[in-house]
Design a protein around this motif. Structure first.
Motif, PDB file in Angstrom:
ATOM      1  N   SER A 297      -4.304 -11.710   6.522  1.00  0.00           N
ATOM      2  CA  SER A 297      -2.826 -11.802   6.522  1.00  0.00           C
ATOM      3  C   SER A 297      -2.206 -10.550   5.919  1.00  0.00           C
ATOM      4  O   SER A 297      -1.165 -10.619   5.256  1.00  0.00           O
ATOM      5  CB  SER A 297      -2.365 -13.049   5.751  1.00  0.00           C
ATOM      6  OG  SER A 297      -2.918 -14.221   6.293  1.00  0.00           O
ATOM      7  N   ALA A 298      -2.847  -9.411   6.124  1.00  0.00           N
ATOM      8  CA  ALA A 298      -2.398  -8.152   5.504  1.00  0.00           C
ATOM      9  C   ALA A 298      -1.809  -7.216   6.554  1.00  0.00           C
ATOM     10  O   ALA A 298      -2.508  -6.762   7.459  1.00  0.00           O
ATOM     11  CB  ALA A 298      -3.561  -7.478   4.788  1.00  0.00           C
TER      12      ALA A 298
ATOM     13  N   HIS B  87       1.802  -5.318  -1.755  1.00  0.00           N
ATOM     14  CA  HIS B  87       0.774  -4.855  -2.689  1.00  0.00           C
ATOM     15  C   HIS B  87       0.442  -3.395  -2.401  1.00  0.00           C
ATOM     16  O   HIS B  87       0.544  -2.930  -1.264  1.00  0.00           O
ATOM     17  CB  HIS B  87      -0.501  -5.684  -2.543  1.00  0.00           C
ATOM     18  CG  HIS B  87      -0.289  -7.163  -2.703  1.00  0.00           C
ATOM     19  ND1 HIS B  87      -0.343  -7.806  -3.911  1.00  0.00           N
ATOM     20  CD2 HIS B  87      -0.005  -8.118  -1.774  1.00  0.00           C
ATOM     21  CE1 HIS B  87      -0.119  -9.086  -3.749  1.00  0.00           C
ATOM     22  NE2 HIS B  87       0.087  -9.315  -2.454  1.00  0.00           N
ATOM     23  N   GLU B  88       0.019  -2.688  -3.440  1.00  0.00           N
ATOM     24  CA  GLU B  88      -0.434  -1.300  -3.289  1.00  0.00           C
ATOM     25  C   GLU B  88      -1.864  -1.202  -3.801  1.00  0.00           C
ATOM     26  O   GLU B  88      -2.158  -1.608  -4.923  1.00  0.00           O
ATOM     27  CB  GLU B  88       0.475  -0.331  -4.032  1.00  0.00           C
ATOM     28  CG  GLU B  88       0.092   1.128  -3.796  1.00  0.00           C
ATOM     29  CD  GLU B  88       1.159   2.108  -4.292  1.00  0.00           C
ATOM     30  OE1 GLU B  88       0.887   3.331  -4.297  1.00  0.00           O
ATOM     31  OE2 GLU B  88       2.252   1.645  -4.673  1.00  0.00           O
ATOM     32  N   LEU B  89      -2.735  -0.674  -2.957  1.00  0.00           N
ATOM     33  CA  LEU B  89      -4.161  -0.589  -3.274  1.00  0.00           C
ATOM     34  C   LEU B  89      -4.554   0.873  -3.447  1.00  0.00           C
ATOM     35  O   LEU B  89      -4.409   1.676  -2.525  1.00  0.00           O
ATOM     36  CB  LEU B  89      -4.965  -1.227  -2.137  1.00  0.00           C
ATOM     37  CG  LEU B  89      -6.481  -1.301  -2.266  1.00  0.00           C
ATOM     38  CD1 LEU B  89      -6.866  -2.228  -3.418  1.00  0.00           C
ATOM     39  CD2 LEU B  89      -7.081  -1.812  -0.957  1.00  0.00           C
ATOM     40  N   ASP B  90      -5.026   1.251  -4.624  1.00  0.00           N
ATOM     41  CA  ASP B  90      -5.468   2.624  -4.871  1.00  0.00           C
ATOM     42  C   ASP B  90      -6.800   2.874  -4.169  1.00  0.00           C
ATOM     43  O   ASP B  90      -7.740   2.072  -4.286  1.00  0.00           O
ATOM     44  CB  ASP B  90      -5.633   2.878  -6.375  1.00  0.00           C
ATOM     45  CG  ASP B  90      -4.305   2.853  -7.120  1.00  0.00           C
ATOM     46  OD1 ASP B  90      -3.265   3.090  -6.473  1.00  0.00           O
ATOM     47  OD2 ASP B  90      -4.300   2.589  -8.335  1.00  0.00           O
TER      48      ASP B  90
ATOM     49  N   ILE C 143      -2.791   2.695  -0.298  1.00  0.00           N
ATOM     50  CA  ILE C 143      -2.255   2.067   0.902  1.00  0.00           C
ATOM     51  C   ILE C 143      -1.370   0.899   0.468  1.00  0.00           C
ATOM     52  O   ILE C 143      -1.693   0.180  -0.495  1.00  0.00           O
ATOM     53  CB  ILE C 143      -3.383   1.591   1.840  1.00  0.00           C
ATOM     54  CG1 ILE C 143      -2.824   1.113   3.167  1.00  0.00           C
ATOM     55  CG2 ILE C 143      -4.232   0.502   1.189  1.00  0.00           C
ATOM     56  CD1 ILE C 143      -3.889   0.886   4.226  1.00  0.00           C
ATOM     57  N   VAL C 144      -0.259   0.744   1.152  1.00  0.00           N
ATOM     58  CA  VAL C 144       0.670  -0.343   0.854  1.00  0.00           C
ATOM     59  C   VAL C 144       0.579  -1.363   1.977  1.00  0.00           C
ATOM     60  O   VAL C 144       0.651  -1.009   3.154  1.00  0.00           O
ATOM     61  CB  VAL C 144       2.115   0.179   0.736  1.00  0.00           C
ATOM     62  CG1 VAL C 144       3.082  -0.967   0.473  1.00  0.00           C
ATOM     63  CG2 VAL C 144       2.221   1.241  -0.368  1.00  0.00           C
TER      64      VAL C 144
END
Length: 525
Positions: free
Chosen positions: A418-419, A445-448, A434-435
């Motif tokens: 669901s992203a 959400h933001e993933l480093d 990535i957002v």
């Protein structure tokens, strides 16, 4: 580093050389220099047609571990424009062997129309191609540009092993290979075939090329012209040739997307093969029939003639008439279309896990797409990177269960469903995060991370025929049960069409069907 079997192969291949060549080494010191000297010495020792003197250095070469391949023409050692910076082992060993053979007078593997076009280039073009020796896509680019250099004195190409020139890699923000620079500026990144290289040159330097002269010999009228050489196109070519028709195939490369595929386990009657081997077998099978093959060439335009046939206009300036056409142009990787994607290709955004995975060793990365290609990419990357996060837009993964089970056994693969990817962020020319939005909750959400591998399927290659035949809203060619388009005498097959389930087996069947339909059409005219 180089075993006896490879040396025996060099000795055997050298029998095809009609003139000697010489390796010329750059000057200076480097920790890998002695290894390169040993490498070149062993190769030169296989035949008297290859010369090498480790003491005869050339200060003009880029580094102490750079060497040029030079040809003996009329007893004069002549610069070919081909330079290797590094030790071309791994996949690039083939590039070296081909450079030796072709500089030694062996026939170039380029269509005559392409060769004439390259000879018409009229400005200095200095290419630098950064590679990884584990990249299976890099040799195709290196070998194409080396042939360009052999055809035109104004063109040169330097293969650079990125692992040995890390300062250059970092200075140029390279995070994907092959990375091609032209006259010191970025030119192309990632897998790109000869036809696309030429198209980019034509786009960037529109005044660089002259049109084909009127007195150049043109191909006579064909019964069938097949555009594309993936599984569908190859099947169509073989079936039409077996009917005794006059057949021409126009293609960027034999194999199409299949050539970039790793393991293939669902080709009926063949338990396991890979894209390279299958493409090689395509070439062998095509060679059994009287098919005019124009490889590394692309179609610029299709027109109509007065007698209700069609005209094919190529990017080489050539054109010819054909009574019918089979469109089998396949598909290419689908882009995300989000901010930060296009501008960061080669700087953290990639589409080939096998090619670019080594650049992310020990780092956190993400794979976008939970289908077969996405989960396969995650599995490939899991042995290289620190952690893989697979982002899937749907509420569940779409990959085959056997792949999902394998991935879930890996401690460093995580799945997020669901992203919806919103943006790829970068700092100082390198991807940093990535957002994405959880579209079930609406939360962002933001993933480093350091890299994003996009694996969200394919988009049909129909740009050049848009408006000429009917397409659906996805850009696929509309066909009926006999592979007929809305235009008389034009058929289509494979992944470029509306046929469901994009599979090798299905594409081969559709190509065969399109060929039989074309034959039926021609005999009824």
């Amino acid at each position: 580093m180089i075993d006896q079997n490879l040396l025996d192969a060099v000795k055997s291949y050298s029998e095809n050389m009609t003139r000697p060549i010489t390796f010329v080494l750059g000057s200076g010191e480097h920790e890998k220099r002695s290894e390169l000297v040993e490498f070149l010495t062993k190769i030169a020792g296989t035949t008297d047609k290859i010369n090498f003197d480790a003491q005869a250095n050339d200060d003009s070469l880029p580094s102490a571990i750079s060497f040029a391949v030079r040809s003996h023409i009329d007893d004069v050692i002549t610069d070919t424009g081909i330079v290797f910076s590094g030790i071309p082992g791994g996949h690039e060993f083939t590039s070296l062997i081909l450079a030796i053979l072709q500089a030694g007078g062996h026939t170039l593997k380029l269509d005559e129309g392409i060769q004439k076009l390259i000879k018409r280039f009229n400005k200095p073009l200095q290419f630098q191609t950064y590679v990884s020796l584990s990249c299976h896509s890099c040799p195709e680019v290196v070998q194409a540009l080396n042939q360009f250099a052999l055809l035109n004195d104004d063109i040169s190409n330097e293969m650079i092993d990125g692992a040995l020139f890390q300062e250059q890699v970092e200075a140029n923000n390279i995070q994907g290979v092959p990375a091609v620079f032209l006259n010191g500026k970025p030119f192309a990144n990632g897998l790109i075939d000869t036809a696309k290289l030429i198209e980019k040159l034509q786009d960037q330097f529109p005044d660089l090329l002259a049109e084909a002269s009127d007195d150049e010999e043109q191909l006579e009228q064909q019964d069938v012209t097949i555009i594309g050489a993936g599984p569908a196109g190859v099947a169509a070519a073989i079936y039409t040739a077996r009917k005794g028709l006059k057949v021409t195939m126009v293609a960027d490369r034999i194999g199409g997307q299949v050539k970039d595929t790793q393991d293939i386990e669902n080709l009926i009657s063949v338990p396991l093969t890979n894209g390279t081997d299958l493409s090689t077998n395509f070439v062998k099978h095509l060679g059994e029939y009287n098919i005019t093959l124009k490889e590394h060439v692309s179609v610029k335009e299709i027109g109509e003639t007065k007698d209700e046939n069609y005209s094919i206009h190529l990017n080489t300036g050539e054109s010819f008439e054909t009574r019918s056409i089979i469109l089998a142009t396949g598909a290419q990787w689908r882009k995300l279309g989000v901010p930060g994607e296009e501008e960061n290709v080669g700087k953290g955004v990639a589409y080939c896990a096998h090619c670019d995975g080594p650049f992310f060793k020990g780092k956190d990365i993400s794979v976008i797409g939970g289908g077969n290609s996405g989960v396969e990419a995650a599995l490939d990357l899991s042995g290289i990177v620190k952690h893989v996060t697979v982002l899937e837009f749907a509420d569940e993964l779409k990959a085959d269960q056997v792949l999902i089970n394998k991935a879930k056994e890996k401690d460093n693969i995580e799945f997020i469903t669901s992203a919806a990817t919103q943006e790829i962020k970068a700092t100082d020319g390198k991807v940093t995060s990535i957002v994405y939005q959880d579209h079930s909750s609406g939360e962002t959400h933001e993933l480093d991370l350091s890299g994003v591998f996009v694996q969200i399927g394919l988009v049909p290659n129909t740009g050049f025929i848009k408006g000429f035949v009917d397409l659906n809203r996805f850009g696929e060619i509309e066909i009926d049960e006999r592979c007929r388009t809305d235009r008389k005498g034009i058929f289509a097959c494979g992944d470029v069409t509306t046929v469901p389930f994009k599979q090798i087996n299905i594409a081969m069947g559709e190509g065969s069907k399109a060929a039989l339909s074309a034959f039926e059409y021609l005999v009824m005219q």
